[in-house]
Design a protein around this motif. Structure first.
Motif, PDB file in Angstrom:
ATOM      1  N   ASN A 120       0.815  -1.121  -0.100  1.00 61.84           N
ATOM      2  CA  ASN A 120      -0.112  -0.086  -0.081  1.00 61.84           C
ATOM      3  C   ASN A 120       0.909   1.358   0.147  1.00 61.84           C
ATOM      4  O   ASN A 120       0.646   2.051  -0.690  1.00 61.84           O
ATOM      5  CB  ASN A 120      -0.695   0.150   1.245  1.00 61.84           C
ATOM      6  N   ALA A 121       1.937   1.170   0.850  1.00 57.93           N
ATOM      7  CA  ALA A 121       2.708   2.423   1.079  1.00 57.93           C
ATOM      8  C   ALA A 121       3.360   2.684  -0.349  1.00 57.93           C
ATOM      9  O   ALA A 121       3.657   3.917  -0.808  1.00 57.93           O
ATOM     10  CB  ALA A 121       3.894   2.347   2.052  1.00 57.93           C
ATOM     11  N   LEU A 122       4.117   1.506  -1.078  1.00 58.70           N
ATOM     12  CA  LEU A 122       4.443   1.752  -2.370  1.00 58.70           C
ATOM     13  C   LEU A 122       3.638   2.236  -3.399  1.00 58.70           C
ATOM     14  O   LEU A 122       3.991   3.218  -4.108  1.00 58.70           O
ATOM     15  CB  LEU A 122       5.286   0.591  -2.806  1.00 58.70           C
ATOM     16  N   GLY A 123       2.434   1.547  -3.365  1.00 55.74           N
ATOM     17  CA  GLY A 123       1.620   1.950  -4.635  1.00 55.74           C
ATOM     18  C   GLY A 123       1.011   3.315  -4.328  1.00 55.74           C
ATOM     19  O   GLY A 123       0.421   3.816  -5.374  1.00 55.74           O
ATOM     20  N   LEU A 124       0.942   3.934  -3.120  1.00 57.28           N
ATOM     21  CA  LEU A 124       0.260   5.194  -2.904  1.00 57.28           C
ATOM     22  C   LEU A 124       1.272   6.300  -3.242  1.00 57.28           C
ATOM     23  O   LEU A 124       0.975   7.517  -3.290  1.00 57.28           O
ATOM     24  CB  LEU A 124      -0.467   5.493  -1.709  1.00 57.28           C
TER      25      LEU A 124
ATOM     26  N   ASN B 103       6.071   9.029   2.146  1.00 59.74           N
ATOM     27  CA  ASN B 103       5.516   7.601   1.505  1.00 59.74           C
ATOM     28  C   ASN B 103       6.974   7.292   0.499  1.00 59.74           C
ATOM     29  O   ASN B 103       7.122   6.086   0.270  1.00 59.74           O
ATOM     30  CB  ASN B 103       4.528   7.809   0.726  1.00 59.74           C
ATOM     31  N   THR B 104       7.434   8.269  -0.139  1.00 61.67           N
ATOM     32  CA  THR B 104       8.645   8.054  -1.002  1.00 61.67           C
ATOM     33  C   THR B 104       9.711   7.324  -0.033  1.00 61.67           C
ATOM     34  O   THR B 104      10.363   6.433  -0.418  1.00 61.67           O
ATOM     35  CB  THR B 104       8.981   9.332  -1.777  1.00 61.67           C
ATOM     36  N   VAL B 105      10.110   8.271   0.902  1.00 58.16           N
ATOM     37  CA  VAL B 105      11.330   7.364   1.777  1.00 58.16           C
ATOM     38  C   VAL B 105      10.921   6.181   2.276  1.00 58.16           C
ATOM     39  O   VAL B 105      11.806   5.212   2.386  1.00 58.16           O
ATOM     40  CB  VAL B 105      11.357   8.388   3.066  1.00 58.16           C
ATOM     41  N   ALA B 106       9.571   5.839   2.878  1.00 62.39           N
ATOM     42  CA  ALA B 106       9.245   4.589   3.283  1.00 62.39           C
ATOM     43  C   ALA B 106       9.331   3.416   1.969  1.00 62.39           C
ATOM     44  O   ALA B 106       9.751   2.351   2.456  1.00 62.39           O
ATOM     45  CB  ALA B 106       7.789   4.679   3.903  1.00 62.39           C
ATOM     46  N   ALA B 107       8.819   4.035   0.737  1.00 68.15           N
ATOM     47  CA  ALA B 107       8.972   3.035  -0.014  1.00 68.15           C
ATOM     48  C   ALA B 107      10.198   2.547  -0.688  1.00 68.15           C
ATOM     49  O   ALA B 107      10.528   1.393  -0.894  1.00 68.15           O
ATOM     50  CB  ALA B 107       8.188   3.850  -1.306  1.00 68.15           C
ATOM     51  N   LEU B 108      11.094   3.728  -0.502  1.00 73.59           N
ATOM     52  CA  LEU B 108      12.487   3.097  -0.804  1.00 73.59           C
ATOM     53  C   LEU B 108      13.125   2.050  -0.038  1.00 73.59           C
ATOM     54  O   LEU B 108      13.918   1.336  -0.510  1.00 73.59           O
ATOM     55  CB  LEU B 108      13.391   4.432  -1.156  1.00 73.59           C
ATOM     56  N   PHE B 109      12.672   2.304   1.330  1.00 72.71           N
ATOM     57  CA  PHE B 109      13.089   1.598   2.371  1.00 72.71           C
ATOM     58  C   PHE B 109      12.522   0.079   2.150  1.00 72.71           C
ATOM     59  O   PHE B 109      13.447  -0.937   2.078  1.00 72.71           O
ATOM     60  CB  PHE B 109      12.835   2.197   3.826  1.00 72.71           C
TER      61      PHE B 109
END
Length: 257
Positions: free
Chosen positions: A49-53, A195-201
């Motif tokens: 969800n985090a990546l997709g949003l 969201n971007t930082v979390a997604a990269l992680f």
């Protein structure tokens, strides 16, 4: 993910979540249950969800670009805390039990809603106080208390993100005497950063479902534009009412998970 029905459901959830996030916040409360319904585990669903949003958050920020004019300095300052907070929250998601935040989250959202609802009163109180004292605020950007508050909200956003935007708006409204639409625009930027930082992680540290991510990404990018277009046309009172309604639904859903 199996079947055309599930694919269409996730795509539609992405559009709806992107639109709600842009206008108010709490879009995760739409997309996350849909991902769970497809059979994903809670952590995999959260990460997917985090990546997709992420595209939806970026799309919403672009949709609010006019309201962002003149706010470059404060956005750059707060984005530092958003980066650190988002990374911390994403790390906590992978190391803490899911029950860790379940008790405090509804309380945080409820407090945030109260602050949003009372923003007109606090704004008038601040203006009256400045008129009496003849002084302008020492920190036009809210000072260290707001910086710390937004950073802590970003930790929560990196961990789960439901109602993250509402918490941002409530904190800014408490410390700043500014237009609600301008605060909403900044909220979209901060959400995009977290969201971007979390997604990269998550890309390098967690399991996720590429199909779900792709469908949510496509849907949320469209939804972000739709939500920004609708949200920007709402009068401040209507936007505030919508935030309170959506946030109340969020509290109910979070409390009964």
């Amino acid at each position: 993910m199996e079947g055309l029905g599930e694919i269409l459901a996730v795509l539609a959830a992405g559009v709806a979540a992107g639109a709600v996030n842009a206008a108010v916040g709490s879009g995760t409360l739409i997309s996350f249950p849909v991902l769970l319904a497809t059979g994903l585990s809670p952590v995999t669903a959260t990460v997917s969800n985090a990546l997709g949003l992420v595209p939806g958050s970026i799309s919403a920020a672009i949709g609010y670009r006019r309201e962002l004019a003149g706010q470059r300095r404060r956005i750059l300052k707060w984005s530092v805390g958003a980066v650190l907070g988002g990374l911390t929250g994403a790390t906590l998601l992978l190391v803490l039990p899911a029950a860790a935040f379940e008790t405090i989250v509804p309380v945080l959202v409820g407090l945030a809603l109260a602050l949003v609802a009372l923003q007109p009163l606090t704004g008038r109180w601040l203006r009256a106080r400045r008129a009496r004292t003849g002084r302008t605020p020492v920190h036009a950007d809210g000072g260290p208390p707001l910086l710390v508050g937004l950073a802590l909200a970003s930790v929560y956003g990196g961990y789960f993100s439901a109602a993250q935007g509402i918490i941002y708006v409530s904190l800014m409204g408490l410390r700043l005497d500014d237009n609600l639409q301008r605060l909403n625009a900044v909220k979209n930027v901060l959400v995009a950063v977290v969201n971007t930082v979390a997604a990269l992680f998550f890309l390098v540290a967690a399991d996720f479902d590429w199909t779900a991510v792709g469908l949510l990404a496509a849907g949320s990018a469209v939804g972000g534009q739709l939500g920004a277009a609708a949200g920007r046309r709402l009068p401040a009172a209507a936007l505030r009412t919508l935030i309170v309604i959506v946030g109340t639904v969020a509290i109910v859903q979070l409390s009964t998970r």
